[in-house]
Design an enzyme around this catalytic site. Structure first.
Site, PDB file in Angstrom:
ATOM      1  N   HIS A 161       0.835  -1.226   0.000  1.00 47.43           N
ATOM      2  CA  HIS A 161       0.000   0.000   0.000  1.00 47.43           C
ATOM      3  C   HIS A 161       0.864   1.269   0.000  1.00 47.43           C
ATOM      4  O   HIS A 161       0.429   2.320   0.461  1.00 47.43           O
ATOM      5  CB  HIS A 161      -0.954   0.043   1.195  1.00 47.43           C
ATOM      6  CG  HIS A 161      -1.659  -1.251   1.463  1.00 47.43           C
ATOM      7  ND1 HIS A 161      -2.900  -1.543   0.975  1.00 47.43           N
ATOM      8  CD2 HIS A 161      -1.265  -2.346   2.165  1.00 47.43           C
ATOM      9  CE1 HIS A 161      -3.262  -2.763   1.366  1.00 47.43           C
ATOM     10  NE2 HIS A 161      -2.283  -3.282   2.079  1.00 47.43           N
ATOM     11  N   SER A 282      15.042  22.328 -15.070  1.00 49.12           N
ATOM     12  CA  SER A 282      13.879  23.178 -15.282  1.00 49.12           C
ATOM     13  C   SER A 282      14.356  24.524 -15.795  1.00 49.12           C
ATOM     14  O   SER A 282      15.401  25.022 -15.379  1.00 49.12           O
ATOM     15  CB  SER A 282      13.118  23.364 -13.970  1.00 49.12           C
ATOM     16  OG  SER A 282      12.355  24.551 -14.019  1.00 49.12           O
ATOM     17  N   LYS A 288      16.145  22.331  -9.855  1.00 49.95           N
ATOM     18  CA  LYS A 288      15.458  21.092 -10.236  1.00 49.95           C
ATOM     19  C   LYS A 288      16.328  20.158 -11.070  1.00 49.95           C
ATOM     20  O   LYS A 288      17.100  20.569 -11.921  1.00 49.95           O
ATOM     21  CB  LYS A 288      14.203  21.423 -11.066  1.00 49.95           C
ATOM     22  CG  LYS A 288      13.108  22.119 -10.314  1.00 49.95           C
ATOM     23  CD  LYS A 288      12.303  21.235  -9.371  1.00 49.95           C
ATOM     24  CE  LYS A 288      11.571  20.104 -10.038  1.00 49.95           C
ATOM     25  NZ  LYS A 288      10.266  20.501 -10.559  1.00 49.95           N
ATOM     26  N   GLU A 295       9.694   9.348 -16.338  1.00 53.04           N
ATOM     27  CA  GLU A 295       8.301   9.766 -16.559  1.00 53.04           C
ATOM     28  C   GLU A 295       7.814   9.349 -17.951  1.00 53.04           C
ATOM     29  O   GLU A 295       6.679   8.904 -18.127  1.00 53.04           O
ATOM     30  CB  GLU A 295       8.176  11.283 -16.402  1.00 53.04           C
ATOM     31  CG  GLU A 295       8.441  11.773 -14.993  1.00 53.04           C
ATOM     32  CD  GLU A 295       8.570  13.289 -14.960  1.00 53.04           C
ATOM     33  OE1 GLU A 295       9.715  13.786 -15.016  1.00 53.04           O
ATOM     34  OE2 GLU A 295       7.540  13.979 -14.910  1.00 53.04           O
TER      35      GLU A 295
END
Ligand code: ARG
Length: 463
Positions: A161, A282, A288, A295
């Site tokens: 979970h 970024s 970043k 992704e």
């Protein structure tokens, strides 16, 4: 031939050429040019067979086979001019062959149809992709094995979970993916074995009256045998669907791992550092470092599974044998194959380059009362409590630690004894995460010794 005249390949009964819209919807050359090498290999095998069986003269076959090599080199060096009016790769190649060698080119299509031709080309193309996927999966598995071997005894939290459950080893987590990609590999090999039959010689749908030798062409093209039914040979696309299904399942595995890498590389987890080579920055936030490769791998399942669904929908309800609907098979498979190969390669690179932050992993492994099960097991083993009761006692100790804001191992013996008087100092041995993972020695368990066995087993498999 002008644009308004009828098609030179099949236009005998037509007085006029197609409307521009008709040409646009009908043409597949924009994408099936990717089948050029397979188309030419198939035609060369067919021509050789026509000569061997006496259907074609040796001199015509020789001119055809050599001319086809010229066409292939023109396609490869980019000088070939593809024509939409010639619809597809088959007619583009044949028309150019005619320009090169003259009328003998017109004999190539004896005992053959574009229906068995395209089925053959496409099988050859998909077979190459299965081989590429095989290599990509093996490379990825090797990268995972290297990680598993390095970190066979690094501890990290195991989750259910996405809540801390029990400590596991880094190696064990890597090896879970080795098992998944290993099954993908076995599916790839199964699919290849099943699809490796030759449609060539099925002709339009019914076979041919020419004395063709289908064994010969099958062998020349590396197929195991000719397909046994001509209707099936020209109309089956389950080989492409099986490719897409295998690709979808594999993309699903890639997506799950990618998701873990996205989570693990976040500032909140800091389990791994992805290399600069597989990250981006970024344009506005200088701090970043984004896991874009992960992704995008996570997202690839969308188009790959989409292709699977799209082709399934194209094929459902099609009567035997060939229907033009089936021309819609290629773009789906091309796109899915390109993206599956890309995802496999990107994942392999990321896995090779990533570094585990062992201290963050270990700290996280100990948090969240991850050794509570070890405590309950200890109560069963050492004090003879039934497991259900031990579970209850441990629950009380967890609640106590939670109230104190400390970990289980930070409770004092007195505090423990106040809950269960049979607890002794030995209990602290099992509360450490290293002891916890070392104790899970059941087959398939997370103990470092077991992980090393599995790494060795897989290395042997990949030998
Ligand atoms: N371009 C066609 C395809 O991809 C080739 C087969 C055409 N056959 C036909 N009977 N029109 O399916």
């Amino acid at each position: 031939m002008s644009d308004t005249s009828s098609n030179q390949m099949w236009g005998g009964r037509f007085a006029a050429g197609p409307d521009a819209i008709m040409e646009a919807i009908n043409a597949s050359i924009g994408f099936d040019k990717r089948l050029a090498a397979q188309d030419i290999a198939g035609s060369r095998a067919h021509a050789a067979m026509l000569a061997a069986t006496g259907i074609l003269s040796d001199s015509d076959a020789k001119a055809i086979r050599e001319g086809l090599l010229t066409v292939l080199s023109e396609i490869e060096d980019g000088s070939f001019e593809f024509s939409t009016a010639l619809e597809d790769i088959h007619m583009n190649v044949e028309a150019r062959l005619k320009e090169l060698i003259g009328d003998a080119a017109g004999r190539l299509h004896t005992g053959r149809s574009r229906n068995d031709q395209v089925a053959t080309d496409f099988r050859l193309w998909v077979r190459d992709q299965l081989d590429a996927a095989d290599a990509g999966l093996v490379a990825l598995i090797r990268a995972l094995l290297a990680q598993a071997e390095a970190g066979a005894d690094w501890v990290m939290p195991g989750f259910t979970h996405l809540q801390t459950a029990q400590p596991v080893t880094w190696g064990h987590h890597m090896m879970a993916y080795v098992e998944m990609f290993g099954r993908d590999l076995s599916r790839v090999r199964d699919a290849r074995a099943r699809m490796n039959e030759s449609p060539l010689g099925a002709a339009a749908l019914a076979g041919t009256g020419f004395p063709v030798d289908r064994e010969m062409t099958a062998q020349a093209l590396g197929f195991d045998r000719p397909m046994a039914n001509s209707l099936d040979a020209v109309s089956a696309r389950d080989f492409a669907l099986e490719f897409l299904s295998v690709a979808s399942i594999s993309a699903m595995h890639l997506s799950r791992f990618a998701e873990e890498l996205v989570i693990w590389s976040s500032a909140q987890f800091r389990f791994v550092t992805l290399s600069d080579r597989f990250s981006t920055g970024s344009s506005i936030m200088p701090q970043k470092k984004n896991p874009d490769a992960a992704e995008l791998i996570r997202a690839k399942i969308g188009r790959i599974f989409g292709a699977n669904v799209a082709l399934m929908m194209v094929m459902k309800g099609l009567p035997l044998a060939y229907s033009k609907d089936m021309q819609e098979d290629k773009e789906q498979v091309f796109d899915a194959a390109d993206n599956w190969m890309l995802a496999l390669a990107a994942m392999e690179g990321m896995v090779r380059d990533m570094s585990a932050n062992t201290s963050a992993l270990e700290a996280a492994a100990a948090a969240g009362f991850s050794t509570a099960t070890d405590l309950a097991d200890w109560l069963v083993r050492e004090t003879g409590l039934p497991f259900r009761e031990a579970h209850h006692v441990t629950g009380s100790l967890v609640a106590m630690a939670e109230r104190k804001g400390c970990d289980l191992s930070e409770l004092t013996l007195e505090e423990m004894v106040s809950v269960k008087d049979t607890i002794t100092n030995d209990v602290f041995d099992v509360l450490g995460v290293h002891n916890s993972v070392a104790s899970r020695t059941s087959y398939g368990g997370t103990a470092p010794a077991r992980v090393r066995q599995q790494v060795a087993r897989w290395k042997e498999i990949l030998e």
